[in-house]
Design a protein around this motif. Structure first.
Motif, PDB file in Angstrom:
ATOM      1  N   ASP A  56       1.621   6.216   7.021  1.00  0.00           N
ATOM      2  CA  ASP A  56       1.448   4.614   6.357  1.00  0.00           C
ATOM      3  C   ASP A  56       2.958   4.228   5.486  1.00  0.00           C
ATOM      4  OD1 ASP A  56      -0.639   3.287   7.672  1.00  0.00           O
ATOM      5  OD2 ASP A  56      -1.999   4.052   5.831  1.00  0.00           O
ATOM      6  N   GLY A  91      -4.557  -0.978  22.028  1.00  0.00           N
ATOM      7  CA  GLY A  91      -3.157  -0.423  21.264  1.00  0.00           C
ATOM      8  C   GLY A  91      -2.643  -0.455  22.183  1.00  0.00           C
ATOM      9  N   ASP A  92      -1.055   0.236  21.855  1.00  0.00           N
ATOM     10  CA  ASP A  92      -0.116  -0.183  22.613  1.00  0.00           C
ATOM     11  C   ASP A  92       0.178   0.895  23.573  1.00  0.00           C
ATOM     12  OD1 ASP A  92       1.175  -1.824  21.048  1.00  0.00           O
ATOM     13  OD2 ASP A  92       2.599   0.150  20.068  1.00  0.00           O
ATOM     14  N   ARG A 146      -2.752  10.320   7.452  1.00  0.00           N
ATOM     15  CA  ARG A 146      -2.460   8.535   7.638  1.00  0.00           C
ATOM     16  C   ARG A 146      -1.748   7.608   6.756  1.00  0.00           C
ATOM     17  NH1 ARG A 146      -5.551   3.751   9.635  1.00  0.00           N
ATOM     18  NH2 ARG A 146      -3.697   2.495   9.570  1.00  0.00           N
ATOM     19  N   THR A 181      -0.962   1.221  12.952  1.00  0.00           N
ATOM     20  CA  THR A 181      -1.767   0.264  12.955  1.00  0.00           C
ATOM     21  C   THR A 181      -3.406   0.880  12.938  1.00  0.00           C
ATOM     22  OG1 THR A 181      -1.797  -0.445  15.292  1.00  0.00           O
ATOM     23  CG2 THR A 181      -0.562  -1.865  13.789  1.00  0.00           C
ATOM     24  N   ASP A 182      -3.880   1.062  12.667  1.00  0.00           N
ATOM     25  CA  ASP A 182      -5.368   1.372  13.031  1.00  0.00           C
ATOM     26  C   ASP A 182      -5.352   2.227  14.524  1.00  0.00           C
ATOM     27  OD1 ASP A 182      -6.154   1.265  10.393  1.00  0.00           O
ATOM     28  OD2 ASP A 182      -7.788  -0.404  10.949  1.00  0.00           O
ATOM     29  N   ALA A 183      -5.008   1.561  15.215  1.00  0.00           N
ATOM     30  CA  ALA A 183      -4.808   1.776  16.674  1.00  0.00           C
ATOM     31  C   ALA A 183      -3.834   3.311  17.180  1.00  0.00           C
ATOM     32  CB  ALA A 183      -3.885   0.811  17.981  1.00  0.00           C
ATOM     33  N   ASP A 184      -2.808   2.564  16.155  1.00  0.00           N
ATOM     34  CA  ASP A 184      -1.531   4.087  15.985  1.00  0.00           C
ATOM     35  C   ASP A 184      -2.513   4.964  15.755  1.00  0.00           C
ATOM     36  OD1 ASP A 184       0.113   2.095  17.485  1.00  0.00           O
ATOM     37  OD2 ASP A 184       1.397   1.492  14.973  1.00  0.00           O
ATOM     38  N   TRP A 185      -2.771   5.369  14.715  1.00  0.00           N
ATOM     39  CA  TRP A 185      -3.338   5.405  14.174  1.00  0.00           C
ATOM     40  C   TRP A 185      -5.428   6.970  15.291  1.00  0.00           C
ATOM     41  CZ3 TRP A 185      -3.123  10.549  11.309  1.00  0.00           C
ATOM     42  CH2 TRP A 185      -4.115  11.334  11.059  1.00  0.00           C
ATOM     43  N   ASP A 192       3.897  -1.356   7.842  1.00  0.00           N
ATOM     44  CA  ASP A 192       2.560  -2.758   8.216  1.00  0.00           C
ATOM     45  C   ASP A 192       2.816  -2.292   9.671  1.00  0.00           C
ATOM     46  OD1 ASP A 192       2.249  -3.391   5.308  1.00  0.00           O
ATOM     47  OD2 ASP A 192       3.536  -5.317   5.815  1.00  0.00           O
ATOM     48  N   GLU A 193       3.668  -1.783  10.345  1.00  0.00           N
ATOM     49  CA  GLU A 193       3.686  -1.215  11.677  1.00  0.00           C
ATOM     50  C   GLU A 193       2.886  -0.334  12.049  1.00  0.00           C
ATOM     51  OE1 GLU A 193       8.038  -0.211  12.925  1.00  0.00           O
ATOM     52  OE2 GLU A 193       8.391  -2.495  12.288  1.00  0.00           O
TER      53      GLU A 193
END
Ligand SMILES: CC(C)(COP(=O)(O)OP(=O)(O)OC[C@H]1O[C@@H](n2cnc3c(N)ncnc32)[C@H](O)[C@@H]1OP(=O)(O)O)[C@@H](O)C(=O)NCCC(=O)NCCS
Length: 177
Positions: free
Chosen positions: A25, A174-175, A21, A33-37, A30-31
């Protein structure tokens, strides 16, 4: 010395997951996000090391993509990154070769959403730009995702694909892609 390790999320200890993670990061700022993780979890992590340090990461998670009236078992690739000071040394290519092995052995196809910056890299690794329209299977039904058109790359494996056809991803927070 460079090394590659592939392991399921369940088999990585907390320190290794934290390091992965932190790497993401550091690369995405900043791009990331927790959702990306979250999108990186629950499947396989390919981890590239140099002199004992984690310098690269790619995840392959299972998703269902709809195409041509079929649900395709897809190895979806997330969190591809190599530490800035270790790029250009083949870590990215080695990670993607391992991703390709996993996809070809276990899935109908591979897929990922590329950034503008990385599109040439994925093409260099043999991934093919999806030319057709993209969409997501949302709780409200299938919704077009025009902002993703042209940025989805696939690695054809067992499934026959019609590259001009529609490709629809399953739903998640998320995305979508
Ligand atoms: C994209 C990234 C993973 C590449 O990692 P890397 O370790 O530098 O890649 P490699 O050294 O293995 O390069 C493999 C090949 O791809 C090429 N390549 C690398 N980055 C490239 C790029 N951004 N565009 C085009 N080609 C690229 C290299 O020139 C090399 O080609 P060669 O074999 O002909 O010499 C790395 O630059 C990165 O982490 N970028 C920021 C994060 C990012 O964009 N991730 C993708 C999000 S979708």
């Amino acid at each position: 010395m460079a090394g590659l390790r592939t392991a399921h999320t369940a088999d990585l200890d907390v320190a290794t997951l934290r390091a992965a993670r932190a790497l993401l990061d550091g690369v995405f700022g900043d791009e990331m996000t927790d959702a990306d993780w979250e999108h990186c979890l629950g499947g396989l992590h390919c981890l590239a090391h140099e002199d004992g340090e984690l310098v690269g990461h790619a995840a392959v998670v299972q998703r269902q993509l709809l195409h041509g009236g079929r649900a395709l078992r897809t190895g979806y690739v997330e969190g591809v990154a190599v530490r800035a000071d270790r790029r250009g040394r083949g870590h990215g290519a080695r990670l993607m070769a391992e991703v390709e092995r996993v996809v070809r052995a276990g899935y109908d196809l591979g897929a990922l959403g590329s950034t503008e910056e990385a599109a040439g890299f994925y093409a260099r690794c043999g991934w093919v730009r999806w030319e057709g329209p993209t969409s997501a299977l949302t709780p409200e039904g299938i919704v077009r995702t025009p902002e993703e058109d042209g940025w989805i790359y696939v690695l054809p494996a067992a499934a026959a694909l019609e590259p001009e056809g529609e490709l629809t991803c399953d739903w998640r927070a998320g995305d979508a892609w």
